[in-house]
Scaffold this motif. Structure first.
Motif, PDB file in Angstrom:
ATOM      1  N   CYS A  50     -69.294  19.901 -20.122  1.00 53.80           N
ATOM      2  CA  CYS A  50     -68.304  18.957 -20.900  1.00 53.80           C
ATOM      3  C   CYS A  50     -67.386  18.267 -19.781  1.00 53.80           C
ATOM      4  N   ARG A  51     -66.538  17.394 -20.222  1.00 51.26           N
ATOM      5  CA  ARG A  51     -65.790  16.571 -19.259  1.00 51.26           C
ATOM      6  C   ARG A  51     -64.643  17.565 -18.848  1.00 51.26           C
ATOM      7  N   ALA A  52     -64.117  17.203 -17.779  1.00 47.98           N
ATOM      8  CA  ALA A  52     -62.680  17.511 -17.329  1.00 47.98           C
ATOM      9  C   ALA A  52     -61.514  17.344 -18.222  1.00 47.98           C
ATOM     10  N   THR A  53     -61.490  16.262 -18.689  1.00 48.66           N
ATOM     11  CA  THR A  53     -60.563  16.108 -19.607  1.00 48.66           C
ATOM     12  C   THR A  53     -60.605  17.018 -20.932  1.00 48.66           C
ATOM     13  N   ASP A  54     -61.911  17.316 -21.320  1.00 49.58           N
ATOM     14  CA  ASP A  54     -62.290  18.190 -22.550  1.00 49.58           C
ATOM     15  C   ASP A  54     -61.578  19.650 -22.259  1.00 49.58           C
ATOM     16  N   LEU A  55     -61.750  20.154 -21.013  1.00 51.67           N
ATOM     17  CA  LEU A  55     -61.275  21.485 -20.339  1.00 51.67           C
ATOM     18  C   LEU A  55     -59.901  21.408 -20.602  1.00 51.67           C
ATOM     19  N   ALA A  56     -59.166  20.324 -20.034  1.00 53.95           N
ATOM     20  CA  ALA A  56     -57.578  20.220 -19.883  1.00 53.95           C
ATOM     21  C   ALA A  56     -57.153  20.249 -21.401  1.00 53.95           C
ATOM     22  N   ALA A  57     -57.753  19.288 -22.471  1.00 54.69           N
ATOM     23  CA  ALA A  57     -57.380  19.406 -23.822  1.00 54.69           C
ATOM     24  C   ALA A  57     -57.550  20.785 -24.329  1.00 54.69           C
ATOM     25  N   HIS A  58     -58.513  21.249 -24.169  1.00 54.08           N
ATOM     26  CA  HIS A  58     -58.767  22.828 -24.908  1.00 54.08           C
ATOM     27  C   HIS A  58     -58.022  23.756 -24.474  1.00 54.08           C
ATOM     28  N   TYR A  59     -57.641  23.835 -23.317  1.00 51.21           N
ATOM     29  CA  TYR A  59     -57.057  24.965 -22.488  1.00 51.21           C
ATOM     30  C   TYR A  59     -55.437  24.627 -22.482  1.00 51.21           C
ATOM     31  N   ALA A  60     -55.067  23.387 -22.930  1.00 52.82           N
ATOM     32  CA  ALA A  60     -53.822  22.693 -23.003  1.00 52.82           C
ATOM     33  C   ALA A  60     -53.206  22.978 -21.337  1.00 52.82           C
ATOM     34  N   LEU A  61     -54.020  22.507 -20.386  1.00 55.49           N
ATOM     35  CA  LEU A  61     -53.617  22.619 -19.109  1.00 55.49           C
ATOM     36  C   LEU A  61     -53.651  20.988 -18.523  1.00 55.49           C
ATOM     37  N   ASP A  62     -52.635  20.938 -17.617  1.00 51.13           N
ATOM     38  CA  ASP A  62     -52.582  19.625 -16.959  1.00 51.13           C
ATOM     39  C   ASP A  62     -53.706  19.136 -16.299  1.00 51.13           C
ATOM     40  N   LYS A  63     -54.010  17.823 -16.582  1.00 52.23           N
ATOM     41  CA  LYS A  63     -55.210  17.152 -15.916  1.00 52.23           C
ATOM     42  C   LYS A  63     -55.218  17.471 -14.388  1.00 52.23           C
ATOM     43  N   SER A  64     -54.087  17.424 -13.563  1.00 48.33           N
ATOM     44  CA  SER A  64     -54.283  17.800 -12.156  1.00 48.33           C
ATOM     45  C   SER A  64     -54.697  19.339 -11.910  1.00 48.33           C
ATOM     46  N   THR A  65     -54.240  20.261 -12.899  1.00 46.13           N
ATOM     47  CA  THR A  65     -54.655  21.651 -12.586  1.00 46.13           C
ATOM     48  C   THR A  65     -56.191  21.877 -12.810  1.00 46.13           C
ATOM     49  N   VAL A  66     -56.515  21.083 -13.620  1.00 45.19           N
ATOM     50  CA  VAL A  66     -57.722  21.333 -14.213  1.00 45.19           C
ATOM     51  C   VAL A  66     -58.716  20.366 -12.928  1.00 45.19           C
ATOM     52  N   SER A  67     -58.359  19.491 -12.496  1.00 42.18           N
ATOM     53  CA  SER A  67     -58.776  18.608 -11.584  1.00 42.18           C
ATOM     54  C   SER A  67     -59.156  19.451 -10.066  1.00 42.18           C
ATOM     55  N   ARG A  68     -58.093  20.235  -9.732  1.00 42.45           N
ATOM     56  CA  ARG A  68     -58.286  21.159  -8.698  1.00 42.45           C
ATOM     57  C   ARG A  68     -58.937  22.220  -8.559  1.00 42.45           C
ATOM     58  N   GLN A  69     -59.042  22.851 -10.070  1.00 42.64           N
ATOM     59  CA  GLN A  69     -60.172  23.956 -10.386  1.00 42.64           C
ATOM     60  C   GLN A  69     -61.269  23.432 -10.227  1.00 42.64           C
ATOM     61  N   VAL A  70     -61.578  22.296 -10.799  1.00 46.17           N
ATOM     62  CA  VAL A  70     -62.860  21.587 -10.865  1.00 46.17           C
ATOM     63  C   VAL A  70     -63.328  21.393  -9.377  1.00 46.17           C
ATOM     64  N   ALA A  71     -62.642  20.794  -8.572  1.00 42.80           N
ATOM     65  CA  ALA A  71     -63.047  20.553  -7.049  1.00 42.80           C
ATOM     66  C   ALA A  71     -63.264  21.820  -6.525  1.00 42.80           C
ATOM     67  N   ALA A  72     -62.564  23.009  -6.686  1.00 41.54           N
ATOM     68  CA  ALA A  72     -62.622  24.196  -5.982  1.00 41.54           C
ATOM     69  C   ALA A  72     -64.084  24.471  -6.459  1.00 41.54           C
ATOM     70  N   LEU A  73     -64.481  24.619  -7.735  1.00 40.52           N
ATOM     71  CA  LEU A  73     -65.861  24.931  -8.201  1.00 40.52           C
ATOM     72  C   LEU A  73     -66.909  24.383  -7.906  1.00 40.52           C
ATOM     73  N   GLU A  74     -66.707  22.898  -7.645  1.00 43.96           N
ATOM     74  CA  GLU A  74     -67.567  22.112  -6.870  1.00 43.96           C
ATOM     75  C   GLU A  74     -67.826  22.398  -5.424  1.00 43.96           C
ATOM     76  N   ARG A  75     -66.789  22.548  -4.855  1.00 47.74           N
ATOM     77  CA  ARG A  75     -67.086  22.961  -3.378  1.00 47.74           C
ATOM     78  C   ARG A  75     -67.898  24.322  -3.209  1.00 47.74           C
ATOM     79  N   ALA A  76     -67.669  25.138  -4.293  1.00 46.34           N
ATOM     80  CA  ALA A  76     -68.307  26.339  -4.044  1.00 46.34           C
ATOM     81  C   ALA A  76     -69.663  26.388  -4.759  1.00 46.34           C
ATOM     82  N   GLU A  77     -70.295  25.181  -5.096  1.00 49.34           N
ATOM     83  CA  GLU A  77     -71.400  24.652  -5.580  1.00 49.34           C
ATOM     84  C   GLU A  77     -71.758  25.618  -7.031  1.00 49.34           C
TER      85      GLU A  77
END
Length: 146
Positions: free
Chosen positions: A50-77
């Motif tokens: 799904c899209r990062a914006t969908d994650l943010a909306a589903h979990y009622a998280l700020d987009k910047s929070t999801v963005s940081r989490q996504v970046a960390a998960l990408e770095r960890a491959e």
């Protein structure tokens, strides 16, 4: 204080303890995988991306929070971005094979921990507890004090 008010206070306190325990145990299950990361990986697996914006909306998280989490998960491959085949302007997040393996490993560990903690509960208590949790979590978003 009425019995209902007292029960609500007890529920709030116990749910807070539960959340703290869940956050603390996430690091023990896999040192690089926070509870939020585990939750996001699980959602991506369930939805097959799904899209990062969908994650943010589903979990009622700020987009910047999801963005940081996504970046960390990408770095960890553990996740990767792919173009949406229907709209090439959109990037969809997907689990990598390593992400699937870690998610499966952590899920097995978490389930084993729950089984151990609940091992001596009677079956009818487990069924009732599961139903209560489902009922609670089905309530309207934003009303849980989190």
């Amino acid at each position: 204080m009425s019995a209902a008010e007292s029960a609500v206070e007890t529920i709030q306190r116990e749910m807070t303890i539960f959340a703290r325990r869940a956050r603390a145990s996430a690091g023990r299950m896999h040192p690089e995988l926070s509870l939020v990361s585990y939750t996001l990986l699980g959602h991506l697996e369930e939805r097959d991306g799904c899209r990062a914006t969908d994650l943010a909306a589903h979990y009622a998280l700020d987009k910047s929070t999801v963005s940081r989490q996504v970046a960390a998960l990408e770095r960890a491959e553990l996740i990767e971005r792919r173009l949406d085949p229907e709209d090439h302007r959109v990037q969809v997040l997907h689990l990598t094979e390593a992400g699937r393996e870690i998610l499966a490993q952590v899920t097995r560990s978490r389930r084993a921990a729950f089984r151990e903690r609940l091992a001596d509960w009677p079956e009818e208590d487990l069924v009732r507890f599961a139903a209560y949790l489902e009922r609670y979590n089905a309530g309207p978003a934003g009303t849980d004090g989190e």
